[in-house]
Design a protein around this motif. Structure first.
Motif, PDB file in Angstrom:
ATOM      1  N   SER A 191      47.155  52.148  51.104  1.00 36.81           N
ATOM      2  CA  SER A 191      47.512  51.721  50.019  1.00 36.81           C
ATOM      3  C   SER A 191      47.648  52.788  48.684  1.00 36.81           C
ATOM      4  O   SER A 191      47.114  53.493  48.668  1.00 36.81           O
ATOM      5  N   LYS A 192      48.597  52.170  47.840  1.00 37.30           N
ATOM      6  CA  LYS A 192      48.762  53.138  46.677  1.00 37.30           C
ATOM      7  C   LYS A 192      48.168  52.456  45.537  1.00 37.30           C
ATOM      8  O   LYS A 192      48.323  53.292  44.494  1.00 37.30           O
ATOM      9  N   GLU A 193      47.333  51.686  45.808  1.00 37.06           N
ATOM     10  CA  GLU A 193      46.443  51.362  44.569  1.00 37.06           C
ATOM     11  C   GLU A 193      45.475  52.547  44.061  1.00 37.06           C
ATOM     12  O   GLU A 193      44.962  53.349  45.044  1.00 37.06           O
ATOM     13  N   LYS A 194      45.201  52.792  42.711  1.00 40.07           N
ATOM     14  CA  LYS A 194      44.650  54.094  42.088  1.00 40.07           C
ATOM     15  C   LYS A 194      43.150  54.065  42.532  1.00 40.07           C
ATOM     16  O   LYS A 194      42.411  54.957  42.436  1.00 40.07           O
ATOM     17  N   TYR A 195      42.745  53.020  42.443  1.00 43.03           N
ATOM     18  CA  TYR A 195      41.184  52.784  42.308  1.00 43.03           C
ATOM     19  C   TYR A 195      40.391  53.272  43.514  1.00 43.03           C
ATOM     20  O   TYR A 195      39.326  53.372  43.731  1.00 43.03           O
ATOM     21  N   ALA A 300      35.707  46.421  39.861  1.00 50.19           N
ATOM     22  CA  ALA A 300      36.305  44.966  39.849  1.00 50.19           C
ATOM     23  C   ALA A 300      36.135  44.793  38.207  1.00 50.19           C
ATOM     24  O   ALA A 300      37.260  43.899  37.872  1.00 50.19           O
ATOM     25  N   LEU A 301      35.302  45.013  37.719  1.00 49.04           N
ATOM     26  CA  LEU A 301      35.242  44.886  36.145  1.00 49.04           C
ATOM     27  C   LEU A 301      36.426  45.527  35.526  1.00 49.04           C
ATOM     28  O   LEU A 301      37.246  45.095  34.576  1.00 49.04           O
ATOM     29  N   LYS A 302      36.802  46.880  35.789  1.00 49.16           N
ATOM     30  CA  LYS A 302      37.849  47.368  35.185  1.00 49.16           C
ATOM     31  C   LYS A 302      39.013  46.980  35.572  1.00 49.16           C
ATOM     32  O   LYS A 302      40.097  46.750  34.655  1.00 49.16           O
ATOM     33  N   GLU A 303      39.369  46.274  36.672  1.00 48.83           N
ATOM     34  CA  GLU A 303      40.446  45.917  37.239  1.00 48.83           C
ATOM     35  C   GLU A 303      40.813  44.482  36.691  1.00 48.83           C
ATOM     36  O   GLU A 303      41.951  44.046  36.535  1.00 48.83           O
ATOM     37  N   THR A 304      39.788  43.593  36.171  1.00 49.80           N
ATOM     38  CA  THR A 304      39.887  42.416  35.503  1.00 49.80           C
ATOM     39  C   THR A 304      39.773  42.659  33.847  1.00 49.80           C
ATOM     40  O   THR A 304      39.874  41.581  33.089  1.00 49.80           O
ATOM     41  N   LYS A 305      40.053  44.000  33.633  1.00 52.08           N
ATOM     42  CA  LYS A 305      39.805  44.395  32.216  1.00 52.08           C
ATOM     43  C   LYS A 305      38.647  43.768  31.446  1.00 52.08           C
ATOM     44  O   LYS A 305      38.789  43.380  30.424  1.00 52.08           O
ATOM     45  N   ILE A 306      37.393  43.812  32.024  1.00 48.26           N
ATOM     46  CA  ILE A 306      36.356  43.333  31.438  1.00 48.26           C
ATOM     47  C   ILE A 306      35.463  44.520  31.180  1.00 48.26           C
ATOM     48  O   ILE A 306      34.975  45.420  31.962  1.00 48.26           O
ATOM     49  N   GLU A 307      34.939  44.830  29.789  1.00 51.13           N
ATOM     50  CA  GLU A 307      34.192  45.608  29.482  1.00 51.13           C
ATOM     51  C   GLU A 307      32.804  45.923  30.201  1.00 51.13           C
ATOM     52  O   GLU A 307      31.990  44.606  30.177  1.00 51.13           O
ATOM     53  N   VAL A 308      32.290  46.835  30.681  1.00 52.14           N
ATOM     54  CA  VAL A 308      31.461  46.753  31.580  1.00 52.14           C
ATOM     55  C   VAL A 308      29.898  46.527  30.995  1.00 52.14           C
ATOM     56  O   VAL A 308      29.023  46.171  31.202  1.00 52.14           O
ATOM     57  N   SER A 309      29.912  46.973  29.385  1.00 50.70           N
ATOM     58  CA  SER A 309      28.791  46.669  28.682  1.00 50.70           C
ATOM     59  C   SER A 309      28.601  45.240  27.932  1.00 50.70           C
ATOM     60  O   SER A 309      27.841  45.107  27.344  1.00 50.70           O
ATOM     61  N   LEU A 310      29.566  44.317  28.249  1.00 53.79           N
ATOM     62  CA  LEU A 310      29.315  43.033  27.781  1.00 53.79           C
ATOM     63  C   LEU A 310      28.098  42.158  28.171  1.00 53.79           C
ATOM     64  O   LEU A 310      27.833  42.310  29.426  1.00 53.79           O
ATOM     65  N   THR A 311      27.472  41.596  27.241  1.00 54.90           N
ATOM     66  CA  THR A 311      26.269  40.699  27.656  1.00 54.90           C
ATOM     67  C   THR A 311      26.742  39.375  27.690  1.00 54.90           C
ATOM     68  O   THR A 311      27.989  38.852  27.512  1.00 54.90           O
ATOM     69  N   LEU A 312      25.790  38.164  28.133  1.00 53.73           N
ATOM     70  CA  LEU A 312      26.048  37.063  28.120  1.00 53.73           C
ATOM     71  C   LEU A 312      26.806  36.452  26.879  1.00 53.73           C
ATOM     72  O   LEU A 312      27.924  35.792  26.935  1.00 53.73           O
ATOM     73  N   ARG A 322      37.989  34.910  36.062  1.00 53.17           N
ATOM     74  CA  ARG A 322      38.856  36.074  36.618  1.00 53.17           C
ATOM     75  C   ARG A 322      37.967  37.190  37.498  1.00 53.17           C
ATOM     76  O   ARG A 322      38.468  37.551  38.525  1.00 53.17           O
ATOM     77  N   LEU A 323      36.618  37.244  37.189  1.00 52.22           N
ATOM     78  CA  LEU A 323      36.095  38.049  37.826  1.00 52.22           C
ATOM     79  C   LEU A 323      35.499  37.531  39.579  1.00 52.22           C
ATOM     80  O   LEU A 323      35.547  38.309  40.451  1.00 52.22           O
ATOM     81  N   ALA A 324      35.347  36.359  39.355  1.00 50.56           N
ATOM     82  CA  ALA A 324      34.875  35.900  40.526  1.00 50.56           C
ATOM     83  C   ALA A 324      36.032  35.575  41.407  1.00 50.56           C
ATOM     84  O   ALA A 324      35.956  35.899  42.603  1.00 50.56           O
ATOM     85  N   ALA A 325      37.054  35.145  41.150  1.00 46.31           N
ATOM     86  CA  ALA A 325      38.430  35.215  41.846  1.00 46.31           C
ATOM     87  C   ALA A 325      38.683  36.637  42.339  1.00 46.31           C
ATOM     88  O   ALA A 325      39.273  36.973  43.502  1.00 46.31           O
TER      89      ALA A 325
END
Length: 400
Positions: A191-195, A300-312, A322-325
């Motif tokens: 696959s050509k996906e960069k991740y 998964a977090l990077k691909e869904t554009k969610i900052e890894v440091s976010l809290t509840l 989006r993350l669950a999907a």
């Protein structure tokens, strides 16, 4: 010298030779490598998983799904176990998979060769068959042979270093047989996906579904392995022949992975929220500890554009959805399969419509037979390709 000639000294060719010789035929095996049975030595990681007690139609793939089961009726896994026990191979079972109790693939090859010697089978190595005529005259680099009957058991194209170089397809084609495009099967997918560079080396359980457009082609589950080129692991290799076929026909091949099949999307969201509520300083990345591989969670977090440091308090419900999907339906576009050099078996081969399943004789050329990987039948992982070799070899050898 007349008699029966078998082109190819692999599993199916050697097996057919025994059954032909049992009927007091003069049998000669022509093998182009320096030794016969090299591919047998490589099977089952050198332990030779020579059959499987679990036999389903789905274990054998072909453009004609009814062909292999018809052949296997004549020589099934029970008869395989019985025969090999008779020549000294005592079975060791593991979840239906059968290995020689010695744990050595060489035992299987040596037992076949000893039985061949007992029955007077002649094996000539280093002989390259250049062409063959419909009158069954064989032309080689070591001379000519006039056969009474011929078995083409020259293998496919998978792992050419061990002997399967596709030359058998050329011989069959020259005699008028249709060759269904040979493709690598039981092989890794690119696959050509960069991740993938980040995920390289990660192993994890997943349910794997393969789609072309909206059509589900195949599904498997088990451990997948990420590499810098794409993805591997038994479930991926099991569906690889369908991906290769779709791509060869100009269609898309899309893998969809579910990394948490024991949770629904809503349940996954609840699990993550529960973790984050327990410790409100915990980040969304930390909420995956113990649930998912760290690298996989990070990507998964990077691909869904969610900052890894976010809290509840900083996460939105839409982000969690989006993350669950993503984790439940991780889509990987397949660019191509890895090459034949890395494939365990060939998909495609001589069209089964031109072979009589009761005898394995050609419907186009009288006295010409086929067995093994050269035929458009390929098995899944687990001893099924060797079972196909034994079954087709027995039927051909008994009717040669």
């Amino acid at each position: 010298m007349s008699g029966i000639y078998i082109i190819g000294g692999g599993a199916s060719g050697l097996f057919a030779a025994l059954w032909a010789a049992k009927r007091n035929n003069k049998v000669t095996v022509l093998e182009h490598k320096d030794k016969p049975g090299k591919k047998i030595l490589a099977t089952g990681n050198g332990k030779c998983n020579y059959t499987n007690l679990i036999q389903d139609r789905e274990c054998y793939r072909s453009d004609d799904p009814s062909f292999a089961p018809e052949v296997l009726k004549g020589f099934d896994s029970g008869r395989t176990v019985e025969f090999f026990r008779e020549i000294g191979i005592y079975p060791h079972e593991r979840n239906g998979y059968l290995y020689p109790n010695s744990g050595q693939a060489s035992s299987v090859l040596e037992a076949l060769l000893m039985e061949g010697e007992r029955l007077g089978v002649r094996v000539e190595c280093g002989v390259h068959v250049q062409r063959m005529e419909k009158n069954l005259r064989i032309y080689t680099d070591k001379g000519e042979y006039q056969a009474d009957r011929v078995l083409l058991a020259a293998g496919g194209m998978a792992n050419p270093a061990l002997g399967s170089d596709g030359s058998g397809f050329e011989l069959a084609k020259a005699l008028g047989h249709r060759i269904i495009t040979p493709l690598p099967a039981l092989v890794q997918l690119k696959s050509k996906e960069k991740y993938f560079k980040t995920l390289a080396g990660v192993r994890t359980e997943a349910e794997v579904s393969l789609y072309s457009g909206k059509k589900l082609l195949a599904e498997e589950k088990g451990e997948v392995l990420f590499a810098d080129y794409g993805i591997s692991g038994i479930p991926v290799m099991q569906v690889s022949r369908y991906a290769a076929k779709a791509l060869s026909e100009g269609r898309e091949a899309l893998l969809v992975l579910d990394f948490l099949p024991f949770l629904s999307k809503e349940e996954l969201k609840d699990v993550l929220v529960g973790r984050l509520k327990r410790n409100r300083k915990e980040t969304i990345e930390q909420a995956f500890i113990g649930l998912l591989n760290k690298k996989l969670a990070y990507v998964a977090l990077k691909e869904t554009k969610i900052e890894v440091s976010l809290t509840l308090g900083q996460l939105k419900d839409e982000q969690l959805s989006r993350l669950a999907a993503r984790l439940k339906e991780w889509k990987i576009p397949v660019s191509e399969p890895k090459s034949f050099e890395l494939a365990q078996v060939t998909a495609g081969g001589v069209d089964t419509k031109e072979i009589n399943p009761a005898t394995m004789e050609s419907k186009l050329v009288k006295g010409l037979f086929f067995a093994g990987e050269i035929v458009d039948v390929d098995g899944t992982c687990g001893g099924y390709n060797l079972q196909w070799a034994w079954s087709s070899g027995y039927i051909a050898g008994s009717h040669l």
